[in-house]
Design a protein around this motif. Structure first.
Motif, PDB file in Angstrom:
ATOM      1  N   GLU A  70     -14.329  26.051 -35.303  1.00 59.35           N
ATOM      2  CA  GLU A  70     -13.292  26.622 -34.452  1.00 59.35           C
ATOM      3  C   GLU A  70     -12.490  25.544 -33.726  1.00 59.35           C
ATOM      4  O   GLU A  70     -12.378  25.535 -32.504  1.00 59.35           O
ATOM      5  CB  GLU A  70     -13.921  27.619 -33.477  1.00 59.35           C
ATOM      6  CG  GLU A  70     -14.552  28.796 -34.210  1.00 59.35           C
ATOM      7  CD  GLU A  70     -15.653  29.505 -33.431  1.00 59.35           C
ATOM      8  OE1 GLU A  70     -16.094  28.954 -32.409  1.00 59.35           O
ATOM      9  OE2 GLU A  70     -16.061  30.591 -33.850  1.00 59.35           O
ATOM     10  N   ARG A 133     -10.982  33.506 -27.979  1.00 60.12           N
ATOM     11  CA  ARG A 133     -10.993  32.966 -29.341  1.00 60.12           C
ATOM     12  C   ARG A 133     -10.792  34.083 -30.361  1.00 60.12           C
ATOM     13  O   ARG A 133     -10.011  33.951 -31.299  1.00 60.12           O
ATOM     14  CB  ARG A 133     -12.307  32.232 -29.606  1.00 60.12           C
ATOM     15  CG  ARG A 133     -12.475  30.948 -28.816  1.00 60.12           C
ATOM     16  CD  ARG A 133     -13.795  30.274 -29.139  1.00 60.12           C
ATOM     17  NE  ARG A 133     -14.916  31.143 -28.813  1.00 60.12           N
ATOM     18  CZ  ARG A 133     -15.960  31.366 -29.610  1.00 60.12           C
ATOM     19  NH1 ARG A 133     -16.016  30.792 -30.795  1.00 60.12           N
ATOM     20  NH2 ARG A 133     -16.937  32.150 -29.228  1.00 60.12           N
ATOM     21  N   ALA A 137      -7.801  34.986 -33.140  1.00 60.89           N
ATOM     22  CA  ALA A 137      -8.116  35.251 -34.545  1.00 60.89           C
ATOM     23  C   ALA A 137      -7.596  36.622 -34.956  1.00 60.89           C
ATOM     24  O   ALA A 137      -7.053  36.794 -36.058  1.00 60.89           O
ATOM     25  CB  ALA A 137      -9.624  35.166 -34.768  1.00 60.89           C
ATOM     26  N   THR A 165     -10.053  29.230 -37.765  1.00 63.65           N
ATOM     27  CA  THR A 165     -10.075  28.046 -36.908  1.00 63.65           C
ATOM     28  C   THR A 165     -10.167  28.415 -35.434  1.00 63.65           C
ATOM     29  O   THR A 165     -10.406  27.543 -34.591  1.00 63.65           O
ATOM     30  CB  THR A 165      -8.825  27.174 -37.134  1.00 63.65           C
ATOM     31  OG1 THR A 165      -7.650  27.891 -36.717  1.00 63.65           O
ATOM     32  CG2 THR A 165      -8.694  26.767 -38.595  1.00 63.65           C
ATOM     33  N   PHE A 166      -9.974  29.700 -35.125  1.00 63.84           N
ATOM     34  CA  PHE A 166     -10.153  30.179 -33.754  1.00 63.84           C
ATOM     35  C   PHE A 166     -11.482  30.908 -33.589  1.00 63.84           C
ATOM     36  O   PHE A 166     -12.116  30.822 -32.537  1.00 63.84           O
ATOM     37  CB  PHE A 166      -8.995  31.106 -33.350  1.00 63.84           C
ATOM     38  CG  PHE A 166      -7.699  30.390 -33.149  1.00 63.84           C
ATOM     39  CD1 PHE A 166      -7.457  29.666 -31.992  1.00 63.84           C
ATOM     40  CD2 PHE A 166      -6.713  30.426 -34.123  1.00 63.84           C
ATOM     41  CE1 PHE A 166      -6.265  28.985 -31.798  1.00 63.84           C
ATOM     42  CE2 PHE A 166      -5.507  29.754 -33.946  1.00 63.84           C
ATOM     43  CZ  PHE A 166      -5.281  29.035 -32.783  1.00 63.84           C
ATOM     44  N   HIS A 167     -11.882  31.665 -34.610  1.00 68.70           N
ATOM     45  CA  HIS A 167     -13.176  32.349 -34.573  1.00 68.70           C
ATOM     46  C   HIS A 167     -13.663  32.496 -36.009  1.00 68.70           C
ATOM     47  O   HIS A 167     -13.061  33.204 -36.813  1.00 68.70           O
ATOM     48  CB  HIS A 167     -13.054  33.727 -33.910  1.00 68.70           C
ATOM     49  CG  HIS A 167     -14.330  34.192 -33.282  1.00 68.70           C
ATOM     50  ND1 HIS A 167     -15.372  34.685 -34.025  1.00 68.70           N
ATOM     51  CD2 HIS A 167     -14.738  34.241 -31.987  1.00 68.70           C
ATOM     52  CE1 HIS A 167     -16.371  35.022 -33.206  1.00 68.70           C
ATOM     53  NE2 HIS A 167     -16.009  34.762 -31.964  1.00 68.70           N
ATOM     54  N   THR A 168     -14.754  31.821 -36.322  1.00 64.50           N
ATOM     55  CA  THR A 168     -15.214  31.721 -37.698  1.00 64.50           C
ATOM     56  C   THR A 168     -15.503  33.072 -38.326  1.00 64.50           C
ATOM     57  O   THR A 168     -15.433  33.232 -39.548  1.00 64.50           O
ATOM     58  CB  THR A 168     -16.487  30.850 -37.765  1.00 64.50           C
ATOM     59  OG1 THR A 168     -16.323  29.724 -36.913  1.00 64.50           O
ATOM     60  CG2 THR A 168     -16.744  30.376 -39.181  1.00 64.50           C
TER      61      THR A 168
END
Length: 343
Positions: A70, A133, A137, A165-168
């Motif tokens: 992230e 996050r 996403a 990339t913000f929340h897997t």
């Protein structure tokens, strides 16, 4: 009662302009901007305020996360430090990402304003006002859903990748990629499921699965109210599949495949929420985008007086849910009361 009164005001605006298309369009943009301000410029509101402050301070010291996951959210915090902006500005960034994506999906609907109002009681308050996050996403996943409808595979994969990339957890939606092109049929579903197996195997054996299993499965971490929220998501899917499947295919063929595929996922998150309330809740919030698509289309599935009933029924359920949450939840009182803004 700030939140409940805000919802009543949004609902009244939607009801009072149902027959005025031009005014309704203006009101939609006014509400979208107003909600962005309401969410983005809050101060010490939301259950994760302290947790994201820790991330902000870590970025100040340039401490990269050991897992390396992230990175975009970490970079957003470093961006604030570079320009010497204080912590609350991260809420502005997250709110902008969330509402730009939500607005892009709303504008694809026959009634964008109703879509936006329906989002307030649960999605906006629980996701956009706490989980920064994941709200970012979510915003990119809304663009991915539009790309799915447009059958643009590259754009779909790209938006999902950015969301990751913000929340897997958003990576789970890569499993939909094989379904983007081709007709909707049992044979196509079987083929798409077969093609998705390598991606599913990767997710289940990668650090993605290990991380979420470690965080959420068999731990003391709980998302209070998750079974109820995922039950509402599942109920929306069941309503679509049971009552409006054929009608939807006739009236809205462009997104029929996406809605039907994700309806099964919407039903699946309900039992998952008993295994892990947090995991069920996380994916339930993503699927809330499709829940809103379904709920906002219900009045267009029927004619006459029943149309008004199907317009109001989701609002009555969501309004009652919000009222009970406001009146009875100690967590709500701790995290959301009083509402404050740093403006």
């Amino acid at each position: 009662m700030t939140y409940f009164l805000t919802y009543i005001a949004l609902l009244f605006g939607g009801l009072s302009t149902r027959k005025n298309v031009n005014l309704r369009g203006i009101l939609y943009y006014a509400c979208l901007f107003g909600l962005f301000i309401f969410v983005g410029f809050r101060y010490r509101v939301g259950c994760d305020w302290g947790g994201y402050l820790v991330i902000f301070n870590s970025a100040r010291r340039n401490e990269l996360f050991s897992s390396g996951i992230e990175p975009a959210f970490f970079a957003a915090n470093q961006f604030l430090h570079y320009f010497e902006l204080e912590y609350p500005y991260i809420n502005v960034i997250a709110s902008a990402g969330f509402f730009v994506g939500l607005g892009a999906l709303a504008r694809r609907q026959p009634d964008p304003l109703n879509f936006l109002v329906l989002a307030f009681p649960i999605l906006i308050l629980n996701l956009a006002m706490s989980a920064l996050r994941q709200s970012l996403a979510f915003g990119f996943l809304c663009f991915a859903f539009n790309a799915f409808v447009d059958k643009r595979l590259g754009w779909y994969v790209g938006f999902v990748a950015i969301a990751m990339t913000f929340h897997t957890s958003a990576g789970a939606f890569l499993l939909l990629a094989p379904f983007i092109r081709g007709d909707f049929s049992r044979k196509r579903i079987a083929l798409g499921a077969l093609l998705a197996l390598p991606g599913l195997y990767y997710l289940m054996t990668s650090t993605f699965y290990e991380m979420y299993a470690r965080r959420y499965i068999g731990t003391a971490t709980e998302a209070f109210g998750a079974p109820f929220r995922t039950a509402l998501v599942a109920a929306s899917a069941i309503t679509f599949l049971w009552l409006f499947d054929r009608k939807w295919k006739e009236l809205f063929p462009s997104d029929y495949k996406m809605v039907k595929l994700l309806s099964y996922a919407m039903i699946a998150v309900f039992p998952i929420s008993f295994l892990s309330s947090v995991a069920g809740d996380r994916f339930g919030y993503y699927l809330s985008a499709i829940q809103l698509v379904i709920l906002a289309r219900l009045p267009f599935m029927v004619t006459g007086r029943r149309s008004t009933w199907w317009y109001m029924a989701p609002h009555m359920v969501l309004g009652l849910t919000l009222l009970m949450w406001v009146l009875r939840s100690s967590l709500f009182e701790k995290c959301y009361v009083p509402y404050q803004t740093w403006l």
